[in-house]
Design an enzyme around this catalytic site. Structure first.
Site: not given
Ligand code: HPA
Length: 281
Positions: A31, A62, A84, A86-87, A114, A212-213, A236, A248
């Site tokens: 990201s 993406h 990912h 989760y997809e 990210a 998550m990656s 974040n 997101h």
């Molecule tokens: N948690 C998990 N995955 C993320 C986050 C988060 O706070 N920010 C960006 N990807």
């Protein structure tokens, strides 16, 4: 033949039918780095859907293609968009592109993402060099019959992120006056963001950032003997550290704002790798 290897070979064949290019480094654009392609002297592009069986991302923001070209003197292949876990893909599909880029010729894997910041003192917009990782919450991409053509059954992961490459990133950051954090990345399956209790657990386990990656990709790459380097954009503060609810859109917005610094760091690092010609250190 192992069906995972068979699919990989088919993708490699359809790549070789279309493109003759030998990358030295592979780059996964997370990201905010999606527009890194602007920094590349592009020679070829290849949409993921042009390769039969290749996993295609469903996440907004993406894209889905390989870019082949040069950053300075260095021949690179660059993934604009990753898939990912989760997809809903099998882990073997999630890491197929990483394996494919190694078979194209890439010896170095540069992972970006990210992530939510956990380490004390972190702020949204920070960049964190990944020095180690925890992937124990997602299935191993190496689960199942070992593919001997790719690597050994029980690969060593003691130096999963290459020390020499990390040194280069730190040097590049210092020259660019970027305050680079360093820490351990923990991959959770997602797609939901963590609860405060989960973030507390991650911190207890020694994580500095959560996402998550990436970790599964690093495992697949080390299995094949690639040298791995990774940088997280702290988009974040992880849940419970910041009071604000996560979205997101916020992740994307901060990642976009951080992009110029992130791009500069990636380019400077790749330039240094090219000028060291593999003898960096
Ligand atoms: N948690 C998990 N995955 C993320 C986050 C988060 O706070 N920010 C960006 N990807």
């Amino acid at each position: 033949m192992n069906p995972v290897y068979e699919k990989l070979e088919r993708c490699l064949e359809s790549y070789r039918d279309k493109i003759q290019f030998v990358p030295k480094a592979a780059l996964v654009l997370g990201s905010g780095l999606g527009d890194y392609a602007d920094q590349i002297q592009v020679e070829h592009t290849l949409d993921y859907h042009e390769m039969e069986g290749f996993p295609v991302s469903t996440v907004p923001g993406h894209k889905g293609r390989f870019i082949f070209g040069y950053v300075g003197e260095l021949p690179v292949v660059c993934m604009q968009g990753r898939v990912h876990y989760y997809e809903g893909y099998e882990m073997s599909d999630v890491v197929l592109p990483i394996r494919l880029m190694k078979l194209m010729g890439a010896e170095i894997l540069f992972l970006t993402n990210a992530a939510g910041g956990i380490q004390a003192g972190m702020q949204a917009g920070d960049l964190m060099l990944i020095k180690d990782q925890i992937s124990s919450f997602v299935p191993s991409p190496l689960r199942g019959q070992n593919i001997g053509e790719l690597g050994v059954r029980f690969p060593d992961m003691s130096k999963i992120y290459d020390e020499k490459l990390r040194r280069i990133v730190k040097k590049a950051a210092a020259e660019l006056d970027i305050d680079l954090k360093e820490g351990t990345y923990l991959q959770l399956p997602g797609p939901q963001f963590e609860t405060p209790a989960e973030v507390a657990m991650c911190r207890t386990l020694g994580a500095d950032a959560v996402g998550m990656s990436t970790a599964c990709e690093a495992v697949a790459a080390r299995h094949m003997g690639m040298r791995v380097v990774g940088i997280s954009c702290i988009s974040n503060l992880a849940c419970g550290i910041s009071a604000a609810p996560l979205s997101h859109e916020e992740v994307q917005e901060t990642a976009d704002k951080t992009a110029p610094r992130f791009r500069a760091l990636v380019t400077e690092t790749l330039t240094k790798i090219a000028s060291a010609g593999g003898k960096e250190g």
